[in-house]
Design a protein around this motif. Structure first.
Motif, PDB file in Angstrom:
ATOM      1  N   ILE A 183      60.207  55.806  38.333  1.00 56.46           N
ATOM      2  CA  ILE A 183      61.147  56.708  39.059  1.00 56.46           C
ATOM      3  C   ILE A 183      62.620  55.963  39.177  1.00 56.46           C
ATOM      4  O   ILE A 183      63.326  56.943  39.063  1.00 56.46           O
ATOM      5  N   LYS A 184      62.591  54.911  39.265  1.00 55.04           N
ATOM      6  CA  LYS A 184      63.813  54.084  39.359  1.00 55.04           C
ATOM      7  C   LYS A 184      64.904  54.329  37.875  1.00 55.04           C
ATOM      8  O   LYS A 184      65.897  54.188  37.922  1.00 55.04           O
ATOM      9  N   THR A 185      63.705  54.516  36.831  1.00 57.17           N
ATOM     10  CA  THR A 185      64.576  54.519  35.583  1.00 57.17           C
ATOM     11  C   THR A 185      65.543  56.007  35.437  1.00 57.17           C
ATOM     12  O   THR A 185      66.318  55.980  34.671  1.00 57.17           O
ATOM     13  N   VAL A 186      65.042  56.663  36.392  1.00 54.16           N
ATOM     14  CA  VAL A 186      65.480  58.146  36.164  1.00 54.16           C
ATOM     15  C   VAL A 186      66.982  58.311  36.593  1.00 54.16           C
ATOM     16  O   VAL A 186      67.655  58.879  36.248  1.00 54.16           O
ATOM     17  N   ASN A 187      67.202  57.390  37.580  1.00 56.71           N
ATOM     18  CA  ASN A 187      68.662  57.371  37.756  1.00 56.71           C
ATOM     19  C   ASN A 187      69.237  55.932  37.381  1.00 56.71           C
ATOM     20  O   ASN A 187      70.456  55.384  38.121  1.00 56.71           O
ATOM     21  N   GLY A 188      68.836  55.294  36.691  1.00 53.44           N
ATOM     22  CA  GLY A 188      69.354  54.183  36.090  1.00 53.44           C
ATOM     23  C   GLY A 188      69.430  52.827  37.044  1.00 53.44           C
ATOM     24  O   GLY A 188      69.972  51.724  36.690  1.00 53.44           O
ATOM     25  N   LEU A 189      68.515  52.814  38.214  1.00 46.91           N
ATOM     26  CA  LEU A 189      68.442  51.809  39.120  1.00 46.91           C
ATOM     27  C   LEU A 189      67.499  50.743  38.221  1.00 46.91           C
ATOM     28  O   LEU A 189      67.838  49.504  38.303  1.00 46.91           O
ATOM     29  N   GLU A 190      66.556  50.894  37.376  1.00 43.41           N
ATOM     30  CA  GLU A 190      65.918  50.175  36.460  1.00 43.41           C
ATOM     31  C   GLU A 190      66.385  50.583  34.971  1.00 43.41           C
ATOM     32  O   GLU A 190      66.287  51.669  34.620  1.00 43.41           O
ATOM     33  N   GLY A 191      66.878  49.530  34.112  1.00 38.62           N
ATOM     34  CA  GLY A 191      67.162  49.816  32.852  1.00 38.62           C
ATOM     35  C   GLY A 191      65.861  50.059  32.107  1.00 38.62           C
ATOM     36  O   GLY A 191      64.760  49.520  32.515  1.00 38.62           O
ATOM     37  N   ILE A 192      66.132  50.457  30.716  1.00 44.56           N
ATOM     38  CA  ILE A 192      64.654  50.626  29.849  1.00 44.56           C
ATOM     39  C   ILE A 192      65.295  49.897  28.585  1.00 44.56           C
ATOM     40  O   ILE A 192      66.111  49.693  28.273  1.00 44.56           O
ATOM     41  N   ASP A 193      64.117  49.486  28.040  1.00 37.38           N
ATOM     42  CA  ASP A 193      64.274  48.396  26.866  1.00 37.38           C
ATOM     43  C   ASP A 193      63.859  49.679  25.398  1.00 37.38           C
ATOM     44  O   ASP A 193      64.511  49.136  24.577  1.00 37.38           O
ATOM     45  N   ALA A 194      63.345  50.543  25.775  1.00 36.46           N
ATOM     46  CA  ALA A 194      63.241  51.530  24.653  1.00 36.46           C
ATOM     47  C   ALA A 194      63.036  52.775  25.055  1.00 36.46           C
ATOM     48  O   ALA A 194      62.535  53.140  25.983  1.00 36.46           O
ATOM     49  N   GLY A 195      63.511  53.837  23.976  1.00 39.68           N
ATOM     50  CA  GLY A 195      63.098  55.379  24.551  1.00 39.68           C
ATOM     51  C   GLY A 195      64.531  55.943  24.993  1.00 39.68           C
ATOM     52  O   GLY A 195      65.446  55.206  24.926  1.00 39.68           O
ATOM     53  N   GLU A 196      64.368  57.129  25.870  1.00 42.49           N
ATOM     54  CA  GLU A 196      65.479  57.896  26.233  1.00 42.49           C
ATOM     55  C   GLU A 196      65.316  58.826  27.383  1.00 42.49           C
ATOM     56  O   GLU A 196      64.006  59.296  27.335  1.00 42.49           O
ATOM     57  N   ILE A 197      66.008  58.798  28.108  1.00 42.67           N
ATOM     58  CA  ILE A 197      65.754  59.808  29.299  1.00 42.67           C
ATOM     59  C   ILE A 197      67.212  60.660  29.314  1.00 42.67           C
ATOM     60  O   ILE A 197      68.144  60.374  29.378  1.00 42.67           O
ATOM     61  N   SER A 198      66.923  61.960  29.569  1.00 45.63           N
ATOM     62  CA  SER A 198      68.025  62.807  29.821  1.00 45.63           C
ATOM     63  C   SER A 198      67.806  63.585  31.198  1.00 45.63           C
ATOM     64  O   SER A 198      66.767  64.226  31.301  1.00 45.63           O
ATOM     65  N   VAL A 199      68.881  63.705  31.821  1.00 46.29           N
ATOM     66  CA  VAL A 199      68.557  64.525  33.302  1.00 46.29           C
ATOM     67  C   VAL A 199      69.790  65.364  33.129  1.00 46.29           C
ATOM     68  O   VAL A 199      71.029  65.062  33.200  1.00 46.29           O
ATOM     69  N   GLY A 200      69.643  66.768  33.243  1.00 48.79           N
ATOM     70  CA  GLY A 200      70.524  67.804  33.172  1.00 48.79           C
ATOM     71  C   GLY A 200      71.336  67.500  31.920  1.00 48.79           C
ATOM     72  O   GLY A 200      70.789  67.250  30.711  1.00 48.79           O
TER      73      GLY A 200
END
Lengths: 228, 242
Positions: free
Chosen positions: B44-61
């Motif tokens: 859930i914290k990756t969704v607003n960037g509080l946790e970074g990700i190592d691979a993949g992609e998230i889009s919000v709006g």
């Protein structure tokens, strides 16, 4: 040997002038020291390694050398440095007051930096996350959220350091500045009234520092029970 | 509204998130559940960037998050977040807690921010407490202030990270009621929670996580009545035993 009270009374106005300069050094040292020290604290906590390293190096250097040496450096070396930088070929005179103000800000900032940094570290990581989640910029987060909490957490230590700073101002006598101790020394040597003068300034230092430390104690009690 | 596309994340050699993908539509309420340490909070914290990700992609709006993308301020403005431990600002009053981001981030005037704050605090039932400091409120009240604080920025998505886990049992419902109200009004919500009653009655879908993977995604009622995977069955058997 008799203590001559009239010598103290007649020296009063000059001693008060000295005390006023002592208080000025303290005020400038506290205000400048906390501002510069807070910037150093933020820099030390920065994710930018270079910034953090430079700030750490500065703080460690200042905390590892005696204040008296810094006073000498600024007093004797800065005029040469300015002369060299401006290519005027000879040292440019810097007033004793300015030397002292600059010295105390530079030196005390290192100590205030460590205190403020401890304050930042006492704040839960969740507060940093909350600032991020609300979209607050780093600047706004520090100014409105983190700094006020950090200062509150370390206020008693901050004030204690300020009392130490007040006492340390007496070291400016080494460059013949007329602070409280300097004023007393000058009169003592002129009139041969060493006992009277050094007793008097001792009492003045004691009263001010004791009153301030009682204030800190009061504050500590209020912070312990009050609503943050 | 939210597209999570094959994201992974590791702490050192420990992989917390393994190729997670999910898609959440506008107005949908999704509950993420699973055993502790399964990566729910991290996800859930990756969704607003509080946790970074190592691979993949998230889009919000219209916003996009990927490894190395650090410009997340605009995204955070449109995503509200509520934390397990509230994280109200202890030195500010309740009212200031709700206005501060409005005036500093959205540059609203003080009057407009306060008006908005008052109406939100009324909505969560705390009009009587606006001048108090957080320490003077109960946990349930603090969490409701935290919800109002997040709503003050008019987010398009609300994230809840175990919003009731730090609360005394008698205060859980006052917070769930506010969340239920939000869901009814059409807010897009992602909730990490152990409140299975809330999940069943309010959520549209459940994401079940275990060992850093999204093991099962199902409609809420279907998930509880007829879980497909063995891991979900074992998890539900454990928590619904009593």
């Amino acid at each position: 040997m008799m203590v001559d009270l009239s010598a103290i009374v007649s020296a009063g106005p000059y001693l008060m002038q000295g005390l006023w300069f002592t208080l000025q050094i303290t005020l400038v040292g506290v205000a400048g020291g906390i501002v510069f020290g807070s910037l150093l604290a933020v820099a030390r906590l920065s994710h930018n390694r270079l910034v953090a390293m430079l700030a750490t190096a500065y703080v460690n250097l200042m905390r590892s050398i005696p204040l008296i040496l810094v006073i000498f450096w600024v007093f004797f070396l800065v005029p040469w440095a300015i002369g060299w930088l401006t290519r005027s070929g000879r040292p440019v005179a810097v007033g004793a007051s300015l030397t002292i103000f600059v010295t105390f800000v530079l030196f005390e900032a290192a100590y205030y930096a460590e205190i403020v940094r401890a304050g930042f570290r006492s704040i839960s990581p969740g507060q940093y996350s909350a600032c991020d989640a609300l979209g607050l910029s780093k600047f706004h987060a520090y100014i409105y959220i983190l700094f006020p909490q950090a200062i509150r957490a370390v206020l008693p230590i901050l004030l204690t350091q300020t009392i130490v700073l007040f006492q340390d101002t007496s070291l400016v006598y080494v460059i013949s500045a007329t602070d409280l101790l300097g004023a007393a020394t000058k009169i003592a040597q002129r009139d041969g009234r060493l006992v009277e003068m050094y007793l008097t300034v001792g009492v003045i230092y004691f009263l001010i520092c004791y009153a301030a430390s009682q204030l800190v104690k009061q504050l500590q009690r209020r912070l312990a029970f009050g609503v943050r | 509204m939210i597209e999570i596309d094959n994201i992974s994340k590791s702490y050192g050699s420990f992989q917390v998130l393994k190729n997670c993908s999910a898609s959440i539509a506008r107005g949908e309420v999704v509950v993420i559940c699973g055993p502790s340490g399964s990566g729910k909070s991290t996800l859930i914290k990756t969704v607003n960037g509080l946790e970074g990700i190592d691979a993949g992609e998230i889009s919000v709006g219209g916003f996009r998050l990927a490894p190395g993308v650090s410009n997340v301020a605009a995204l955070r403005r449109s995503v509200g977040m509520v934390f397990q431990s509230f994280e109200l600002f202890p030195h500010l009053t309740v009212l200031s807690n709700v206005t501060i981001a409005q005036t500093k981030v959205l540059k609203r005037s003080k009057a407009a921010a306060e008006e908005k704050a008052r109406s939100l605090l009324a909505r969560v039932g705390l009009s009587a407490h606006i001048a108090k400091h957080p320490a003077q409120l109960s946990g349930g009240q603090q969490q409701r202030v935290a919800i109002a604080r997040a709503l003050a920025l008019d987010p398009e998505v609300m994230l809840f990270d175990e919003p009731t886990s730090a609360l005394d049992p008698e205060m859980v419902n006052e917070v769930l009621d506010v969340m239920t109200g939000l869901a009814r009004q059409g807010m897009t919500m992602v909730c990490v929670t152990h409140e299975m009653g809330f999940a069943r009655s309010v959520a549209n879908r459940v994401l079940f996580m275990d060992g850093g993977e999204i093991v099962e995604t199902a409609e809420a009622t279907k998930f509880f009545d007829d879980p497909r995977t063995d891991r979900a069955k074992a998890f539900l058997a454990k928590i619904l035993k009593h």
